[in-house]
Motif scaffolding. Structure first.
Motif, mmCIF file in Angstrom:
data_model
loop_
_atom_site.group_PDB
_atom_site.id
_atom_site.type_symbol
_atom_site.label_atom_id
_atom_site.label_comp_id
_atom_site.label_asym_id
_atom_site.label_seq_id
_atom_site.Cartn_x
_atom_site.Cartn_y
_atom_site.Cartn_z
ATOM 1 N N ASP A 83 46.337 53.830 36.802
ATOM 2 C CA ASP A 83 45.147 53.835 35.944
ATOM 3 C C ASP A 83 45.369 53.134 34.614
ATOM 4 O OD1 ASP A 83 43.722 55.156 37.872
ATOM 5 O OD2 ASP A 83 43.798 57.121 36.893
ATOM 6 N N GLU A 84 46.598 53.109 34.131
ATOM 7 C CA GLU A 84 46.873 52.540 32.808
ATOM 8 C C GLU A 84 47.459 51.140 32.845
ATOM 9 O OE1 GLU A 84 49.247 55.552 30.931
ATOM 10 O OE2 GLU A 84 47.679 57.057 31.186
ATOM 11 N N ARG A 85 47.578 50.562 34.027
ATOM 12 C CA ARG A 85 48.154 49.215 34.096
ATOM 13 C C ARG A 85 47.156 48.194 33.560
ATOM 14 N NH1 ARG A 85 48.321 48.695 40.652
ATOM 15 N NH2 ARG A 85 46.091 48.708 40.994
ATOM 16 N N PRO A 86 47.659 47.033 33.138
ATOM 17 C CA PRO A 86 46.747 46.016 32.599
ATOM 18 C C PRO A 86 45.856 45.424 33.694
ATOM 19 C CG PRO A 86 49.015 45.205 32.641
ATOM 20 C CD PRO A 86 49.061 46.645 33.055
ATOM 21 N N ALA A 88 44.660 42.983 36.133
ATOM 22 C CA ALA A 88 45.321 41.877 36.822
ATOM 23 C C ALA A 88 44.414 41.249 37.879
ATOM 24 C CB ALA A 88 46.622 42.361 37.469
ATOM 25 N N MET A 89 43.364 41.941 38.258
ATOM 26 C CA MET A 89 42.434 41.420 39.266
ATOM 27 C C MET A 89 41.072 42.074 39.067
ATOM 28 S SD MET A 89 44.226 43.232 42.545
ATOM 29 C CE MET A 89 45.829 42.618 42.050
ATOM 30 N N LEU A 90 40.075 41.563 39.743
ATOM 31 C CA LEU A 90 38.712 42.056 39.542
ATOM 32 C C LEU A 90 38.593 43.556 39.769
ATOM 33 C CD1 LEU A 90 36.560 39.229 41.141
ATOM 34 C CD2 LEU A 90 36.781 39.803 38.724
ATOM 35 N N ARG A 91 39.272 44.088 40.778
ATOM 36 C CA ARG A 91 39.115 45.514 41.073
ATOM 37 C C ARG A 91 39.570 46.386 39.902
ATOM 38 N NH1 ARG A 91 43.863 45.825 45.445
ATOM 39 N NH2 ARG A 91 45.559 46.120 44.004
ATOM 40 N N ASP A 92 40.437 45.846 39.038
ATOM 41 C CA ASP A 92 40.884 46.611 37.882
ATOM 42 C C ASP A 92 39.767 46.808 36.855
ATOM 43 O OD1 ASP A 92 43.451 46.793 38.957
ATOM 44 O OD2 ASP A 92 44.108 44.958 37.968
ATOM 45 N N LEU A 93 38.704 46.050 36.973
ATOM 46 C CA LEU A 93 37.577 46.177 36.053
ATOM 47 C C LEU A 93 36.542 47.190 36.539
ATOM 48 C CD1 LEU A 93 37.071 42.388 35.289
ATOM 49 C CD2 LEU A 93 38.165 44.105 33.823
ATOM 50 N N LEU A 94 36.708 47.680 37.762
ATOM 51 C CA LEU A 94 35.757 48.630 38.335
ATOM 52 C C LEU A 94 36.172 50.050 38.009
ATOM 53 C CD1 LEU A 94 35.392 47.002 41.861
ATOM 54 C CD2 LEU A 94 33.904 46.697 39.873
ATOM 55 N N ARG A 95 35.204 50.881 37.746
ATOM 56 C CA ARG A 95 35.449 52.289 37.485
ATOM 57 C C ARG A 95 34.512 53.102 38.365
ATOM 58 N NH1 ARG A 95 39.471 50.786 36.142
ATOM 59 N NH2 ARG A 95 40.194 50.285 34.075
ATOM 60 N N PRO A 96 35.007 54.126 39.017
ATOM 61 C CA PRO A 96 34.110 54.957 39.835
ATOM 62 C C PRO A 96 33.130 55.712 38.949
ATOM 63 C CG PRO A 96 36.375 55.815 39.878
ATOM 64 C CD PRO A 96 36.390 54.559 39.073
ATOM 65 N N VAL A 97 31.949 55.896 39.459
ATOM 66 C CA VAL A 97 30.956 56.687 38.746
ATOM 67 C C VAL A 97 30.572 57.859 39.637
ATOM 68 C CG1 VAL A 97 30.029 54.779 37.379
ATOM 69 C CG2 VAL A 97 29.050 55.266 39.603
#
Length: 177
Positions: A83-86, A88-97
């Motif tokens: 959760d705290e990694r930088p 690095a790819m598009l999926r890292d910009l997604l957050r579950p709602v």
């Protein structure tokens, strides 16, 4: 670049253009032209200490291996690493709602409708035991999914059976057995 190289494709994100690609190539050419500079091993395909960031670095892999042994605290450490990694790819910009109301049952696809979109990662027979390689083949063939393996070297006796990894490598996948 998308419009010119991939006509008809839709891109909802910004990205590198031709000038960016040219600048990257110019920088690489300058490094390559410096005969006194030692070769950089790079880190594009594997993690190297001090090189570019990799999602599956030793911290992530080690905490994952500890987490799958069933220790809740180890899982929390793994979750925090992920959760705290930088980014690095598009999926890292997604957050579950959290859903405000449950999805209507008729909107949920049946398992047989989604499993053809499942794909396992490419793994050579040399990287796994023959038993693990066959187990992946059987699983993907039974659900009608796809494998990204089956490059050869498998026992010829597997050909045409549910143990045949090449069978699930085809697209569209064969119907589930």
């Amino acid at each position: 670049m998308v419009r010119r190289c991939f006509p008809g494709a839709v891109s909802r994100i910004g990205g590198a253009g031709f000038a960016d690609l040219e600048a990257d190539q110019d920088a690489l050419a300058q490094v390559a032209a410096d005969a006194d500079r030692p070769l950089d091993p790079g880190g594009l395909l594997r993690w190297i200490h001090g090189a570019e960031y990799h999602d599956w670095n030793p911290d992530a892999v080690n905490t994952l291996q500890a987490a799958v042994r069933g220790d809740a605290e180890a899982y929390r450490r793994f979750r925090d690493v992920i959760d705290e990694r930088p980014v690095a790819m598009l999926r890292d910009l997604l957050r579950p709602v959290e859903a405000t109301e449950p999805l209507a049952r008729e909107r949920v696809q049946q398992a047989h409708a989604i499993t053809p979109r499942f794909e396992c990662a490419g793994m050579s027979l040399g990287a796994l035991s023959p038993e693990a390689h066959e187990a992946i083949a059987v699983a993907m063939n039974r659900i009608g999914g796809r494998s990204n393996s089956g490059e050869g070297g498998e026992d010829p006796a597997r050909t045409g059976t549910e143990h045949d990894l090449a069978r699930s490598s085809r697209w569209p996948p064969a119907a589930s057995a």
